[in-house]
Scaffold this active site. Structure first.
Site, PDB file in Angstrom:
ATOM      1  N   GLY A   1       3.919  -4.612  10.786  1.00  0.00           N
ATOM      2  CA  GLY A   1       4.558  -4.014  11.949  1.00  0.00           C
ATOM      3  C   GLY A   1       5.671  -4.834  12.551  1.00  0.00           C
ATOM      4  O   GLY A   1       6.111  -4.560  13.669  1.00  0.00           O
TER       5      GLY A   1
ATOM      6  N   HIS B   1      20.258 -17.595  -8.122  1.00  0.00           N
ATOM      7  CA  HIS B   1      20.408 -18.744  -7.233  1.00  0.00           C
ATOM      8  C   HIS B   1      19.659 -18.545  -5.919  1.00  0.00           C
ATOM      9  O   HIS B   1      18.968 -19.453  -5.439  1.00  0.00           O
ATOM     10  CB  HIS B   1      21.883 -19.011  -6.928  1.00  0.00           C
ATOM     11  CG  HIS B   1      22.052 -19.928  -5.751  1.00  0.00           C
ATOM     12  ND1 HIS B   1      21.869 -21.292  -5.836  1.00  0.00           N
ATOM     13  CD2 HIS B   1      22.321 -19.658  -4.438  1.00  0.00           C
ATOM     14  CE1 HIS B   1      22.030 -21.836  -4.632  1.00  0.00           C
ATOM     15  NE2 HIS B   1      22.309 -20.867  -3.768  1.00  0.00           N
TER      16      HIS B   1
ATOM     17  N   GLN C   1      -1.788  -4.962  12.984  1.00  0.00           N
ATOM     18  CA  GLN C   1      -0.640  -4.288  13.587  1.00  0.00           C
ATOM     19  C   GLN C   1      -0.570  -4.626  15.087  1.00  0.00           C
ATOM     20  O   GLN C   1      -1.130  -5.611  15.518  1.00  0.00           O
ATOM     21  CB  GLN C   1      -0.759  -2.777  13.361  1.00  0.00           C
ATOM     22  CG  GLN C   1      -0.605  -2.340  11.911  1.00  0.00           C
ATOM     23  CD  GLN C   1       0.828  -2.426  11.413  1.00  0.00           C
ATOM     24  OE1 GLN C   1       1.763  -2.619  12.179  1.00  0.00           O
ATOM     25  NE2 GLN C   1       1.009  -2.270  10.109  1.00  0.00           N
TER      26      GLN C   1
ATOM     27  N   ASP D   1       7.486 -12.155   1.586  1.00  0.00           N
ATOM     28  CA  ASP D   1       8.225 -11.387   0.585  1.00  0.00           C
ATOM     29  C   ASP D   1       9.407 -10.734   1.268  1.00  0.00           C
ATOM     30  O   ASP D   1       9.373 -10.463   2.479  1.00  0.00           O
ATOM     31  CB  ASP D   1       7.351 -10.303  -0.059  1.00  0.00           C
ATOM     32  CG  ASP D   1       7.268  -9.055   0.821  1.00  0.00           C
ATOM     33  OD1 ASP D   1       8.027  -8.102   0.569  1.00  0.00           O
ATOM     34  OD2 ASP D   1       6.476  -9.058   1.786  1.00  0.00           O
TER      35      ASP D   1
ATOM     36  N   CYS E   1      19.361 -24.432 -10.358  1.00  0.00           N
ATOM     37  CA  CYS E   1      19.364 -23.123 -11.024  1.00  0.00           C
ATOM     38  C   CYS E   1      20.478 -23.060 -12.071  1.00  0.00           C
ATOM     39  O   CYS E   1      21.402 -23.884 -12.078  1.00  0.00           O
ATOM     40  CB  CYS E   1      19.515 -21.996 -10.000  1.00  0.00           C
ATOM     41  SG  CYS E   1      21.201 -21.745  -9.386  1.00  0.00           S
TER      42      CYS E   1
ATOM     43  N   SER F   1       0.800  -1.228   0.000  1.00  0.00           N
ATOM     44  CA  SER F   1       0.000   0.000   0.000  1.00  0.00           C
ATOM     45  C   SER F   1       0.829   1.273   0.000  1.00  0.00           C
ATOM     46  O   SER F   1       0.296   2.361  -0.221  1.00  0.00           O
ATOM     47  CB  SER F   1      -0.902   0.020   1.235  1.00  0.00           C
ATOM     48  OG  SER F   1      -0.113   0.184   2.414  1.00  0.00           O
ATOM     49  N   GLY F   2       2.113   1.155   0.258  1.00  0.00           N
ATOM     50  CA  GLY F   2       2.963   2.329   0.425  1.00  0.00           C
ATOM     51  C   GLY F   2       3.205   2.692   1.870  1.00  0.00           C
ATOM     52  O   GLY F   2       4.028   3.557   2.175  1.00  0.00           O
ATOM     53  N   GLY F   3       2.494   2.031   2.792  1.00  0.00           N
ATOM     54  CA  GLY F   3       2.618   2.380   4.207  1.00  0.00           C
ATOM     55  C   GLY F   3       4.005   2.164   4.768  1.00  0.00           C
ATOM     56  O   GLY F   3       4.520   2.996   5.522  1.00  0.00           O
TER      57      GLY F   3
END
Length: 395
Positions: A213, A332, A186, A263, A303, A91-93
């Site tokens: 958070g 890799h 959060q 991520d 790989c 979201s950009g937060g």
């Protein structure tokens, strides 16, 4: 359009399928980060070849450059980037939090100075959703305030309550049915504040929930009790996304606690600095040891770098500053994390996750497991004792 179904569970760890408009993905999964609309140094075809299922795009950066209108003119991120699979946009937060003194937060949203030219930018919940709808990701995130670490309890409380009010505004503004909006829980590392955030957030019944958070400066010993507390209270029939976390040990511990999605920039950033990920820890190709080592980085890895190059050659590229080095090490490292979650999906389905995770941890940490890691496995094992391994018909 969006369906999440758990197929196997071993303790808290689970294997599921998430259907999206751009394809069905299998969780748990790691999502490479494509901040500027590209995973640094890696082509879309290479991402597909190494097993990437969903790519993360960055609302803050793409809003500032090149602008969401240009991305929308390409039909959204799949057309803009030539990566045909699903995308998730934050979201950009988090980026706003990282700006520190360059931003001002109020009830309406955030006013900040662009890191590109210093111009003032106004980012509100509505504006965040507007940009994410133009970017066209399959999964989008509610605009939230991500407190830094450490922060005062009163500040975290006010922040999480504001995040809930912003969530309501995001849901009101959202107009596209082909995008799933995830709410963000959060509360920092405080169980009672995590519970407050859960109590306020879960009634919105969004298609998935993110754990926010965390990984903002606290230790893993402080972070993982918060992860354990939160995942245990999130719905079992919705995907759980631990934001910004992606070290190998984090994937194992997080999956043990029931996390489905991860991520992090760690694998590509680490590769650019000359490090390769292995089951024995990080291999430092800047050091003298690999310079005459004729083995691949990882004999079990499929790989391109491991199939074609020796450690000695890659160490030479690192020392020479050749561009192929960060590309191959990033490739890799991403493949290593994808293989790691693939292995975990396999042992979860077989009902062998806890034993595998303990063996993996003993090798990775070189002996005794850190307390926080052992505690995560213990929590999953305790759950396994209660429910055992569940098959699809029992989910």
């Amino acid at each position: 359009m969006f369906e999440f179904k758990v197929h196997h569970q071993d303790g808290r760890a689970r294997v599921a399928r998430l259907a999206t408009p751009h394809g069905t993905v299998t969780t748990p999964m790691f999502m490479p980060v494509g901040t500027q609309g590209t995973v640094k140094g890696i082509s879309p075809q290479e991402l597909l070849d190494i097993g990437s299922q969903m790519i993360l795009g960055n609302t803050y950066h793409l809003m500032l450059r090149p602008g969401e209108e240009l991305v929308a003119a390409h039909g959204g991120l799949p057309g803009f980037t030539a990566y045909p699979g699903p995308f998730l946009t934050d979201s950009g937060g988090f980026q706003v939090m990282s700006l520190g003194h360059l931003r001002k937060i109020n009830e309406e949203g955030v006013i900040f100075k662009s890191h590109l030219d210093g111009s003032l930018v106004d980012l509100t919940p509505e504006r965040s959703i507007e940009v994410q709808q133009a970017l066209g990701a399959d999964v989008i995130m509610a605009f939230d305030e991500c407190p830094p670490f450490p922060a005062e309890r009163d500040y975290i409380t006010r922040s999480l309550e504001r995040t809930v009010r912003w969530l309501e505004r995001c849901l009101t503004f959202k107009s596209r049915d082909d995008q799933a909006l995830f709410a963000i829980v959060q509360g920092g590392i405080h169980p009672d504040l995590r519970q407050l955030s859960l109590d306020l957030t879960l009634p919105f019944n969004t298609p998935g929930f993110a754990i926010g958070g965390l990984a903002v400066g606290e230790s893993k010993a402080e972070m993982y009790p918060a992860v354990e507390f939160t995942t245990a209270r999130l719905p079992e029939d919705k995907p759980r996304y631990l934001m910004g976390v992606g070290h190998p040990e984090d994937l194992v511990a997080g999956i043990a606690l029931g996390v489905d999605m991860f991520d992090c920039v760690y694998p590509t950033r680490t590769g650019r600095f000359g490090y390769a990920l292995t089951d024995d820890g990080r291999l430092n190709l800047n050091s003298s040891a690999p310079r005459r080592d004729l083995r691949p980085i990882d004999e079990d890895c499929d790989c391109y770098a491991c199939r074609h190059y020796t450690r000695a050659y890659l160490a030479h590229l690192v020392r020479a500053g050749e561009l192929l080095a960060p590309r191959m090490l990033s490739l890799h490292n991403l493949r290593y994390l994808h293989r790691l979650v693939e292995r975990m999906r396999s042992v979860i389905a077989a009902g062998e996750f806890i034993g595998w995770a303990r063996s993996w941890g003993a090798r990775y940490f070189g002996g005794e497991l850190p307390q926080w890691f052992a505690a995560a496995l213990g929590a999953s094992a305790a759950q396994r004792g209660l429910v055992g391994t569940r098959s699809p018909q029992h989910m």
